[in-house]
Design an enzyme around this catalytic site. Structure first.
Site, mmCIF file in Angstrom:
data_model
loop_
_atom_site.group_PDB
_atom_site.id
_atom_site.type_symbol
_atom_site.label_atom_id
_atom_site.label_comp_id
_atom_site.label_asym_id
_atom_site.label_seq_id
_atom_site.Cartn_x
_atom_site.Cartn_y
_atom_site.Cartn_z
ATOM 1 N N ARG A 62 0.958 -1.335 0.025
ATOM 2 C CA ARG A 62 -0.079 -0.012 0.047
ATOM 3 C C ARG A 62 0.812 1.194 0.008
ATOM 4 N NH1 ARG A 62 -3.951 -1.610 4.873
ATOM 5 N NH2 ARG A 62 -1.656 -2.231 5.720
ATOM 6 N N ASP A 68 1.884 5.271 -0.224
ATOM 7 C CA ASP A 68 1.267 6.557 0.347
ATOM 8 C C ASP A 68 0.923 7.456 -0.563
ATOM 9 O OD1 ASP A 68 1.715 5.366 2.869
ATOM 10 O OD2 ASP A 68 3.830 6.173 3.089
ATOM 11 N N ARG A 113 11.140 6.308 3.170
ATOM 12 C CA ARG A 113 11.210 7.825 3.091
ATOM 13 C C ARG A 113 11.944 8.373 4.344
ATOM 14 N NH1 ARG A 113 5.313 9.874 2.395
ATOM 15 N NH2 ARG A 113 6.461 12.207 2.721
#
Length: 257
Positions: free
Chosen positions: A48, A50, A195
């Site tokens: 999934r 972002d 990230r």
């Protein structure tokens, strides 16, 4: 069925369908699949992503009782998808195949521009820092993450994973000093994990964080001691590993990335 999906996540609130009004990749794909199947279709993806994150090799499975040729799940579905989302290929799979739970590895690439001025052509396509980066120091820091570890220092507060323990198989650097490619391969990733790692590596690369301090921050297992999350622009979901028994098609990295 399983489909390979490519998308530009710039204008979407991530993969997952939202309870409030927001454009998502899942919502768009399910609408297009339902048009072709002539019945409501629900999907499950391998990873999934972002808001703002892209994919070159997302894997999605869905069930349908409709009799359609595989080309319908590609060209037919693409005819109902907006620009920026495309089904690359489709295949029939065993009824018990699960795109998420059967995955044994996932891959991401982060594209990072290091230049005094950000290229307008890379906005939404690459992360950016105006600092010159010491890639050798970044490699040294990244090597500390290989193996099974508690990645709480790189875990978003809203992460829903049951455990912060993940196994990183490899982190590789390529490209050139002005446009660095960082490839991540792990069994799974926490929310914002890539990230957050990139944000810390940029701190190391520009000298704001020594490699030893990076190691201490990682060992602290707390976001409170870590640098901020880096921008989503340069993050691409680039592959999924499955046991051979499922026969899932594995695309190659696009030449343009």
């Amino acid at each position: 069925y399983a489909v390979g999906l490519e998308y530009d996540g710039t204008h979407y609130a991530g993969w997952q369908r939202q309870p409030f009004f927001a454009a998502t990749i899942q919502e768009q794909l399910e609408r297009a699949l339902s048009q072709v199947a002539a019945h409501p279709v629900e999907t499950t993806c391998a990873g999934r992503t972002d808001a703002g994150v892209h994919a070159t090799a997302q894997v999605v499975h869905f069930d349908s009782h409709a009799t359609r040729p595989l080309t319908a799940w590609v060209r037919g579905v693409n005819a109902h998808l907006p620009d920026g989302i495309a089904v690359l290929h489709a295949q029939a799979v065993a009824p018990d195949f699960h795109a998420r739970f059967d995955a044994c590895g996932r891959r991401y690439r982060y594209l990072l521009q290091s230049a005094s001025v950000r290229s307008p052509l890379l906005v939404g396509r690459a992360g950016w820092t105006h600092y010159p980066l010491d890639v050798a120091a970044m490699r040294q820091a990244a090597a500390l993450l290989i193996g099974e570890h508690d990645f709480s220092s790189f875990r978003a507060a809203e992460c829903q994973a049951k455990s912060p323990m993940k196994t990183v198989y490899a982190i590789a650097f390529s490209g050139c000093p002005s446009l660095i490619k960082i490839d991540f391969h792990a069994n799974a990733f926490l929310h914002h994990m890539v990230r957050n790692i990139v944000g810390a590596l940029v701190y190391v690369g520009c000298g704001r964080l020594a490699v030893g301090e990076f190691a201490e921050m990682f060992a602290a297992q707390s976001r409170l001691t870590a640098p901020p999350t880096f921008m989503a622009d340069g993050l691409y979901f680039t592959g999924v590993d499955y046991p051979e028994k499922w026969g899932i098609r594995q695309p190659e990295m696009p030449e343009w990335l």
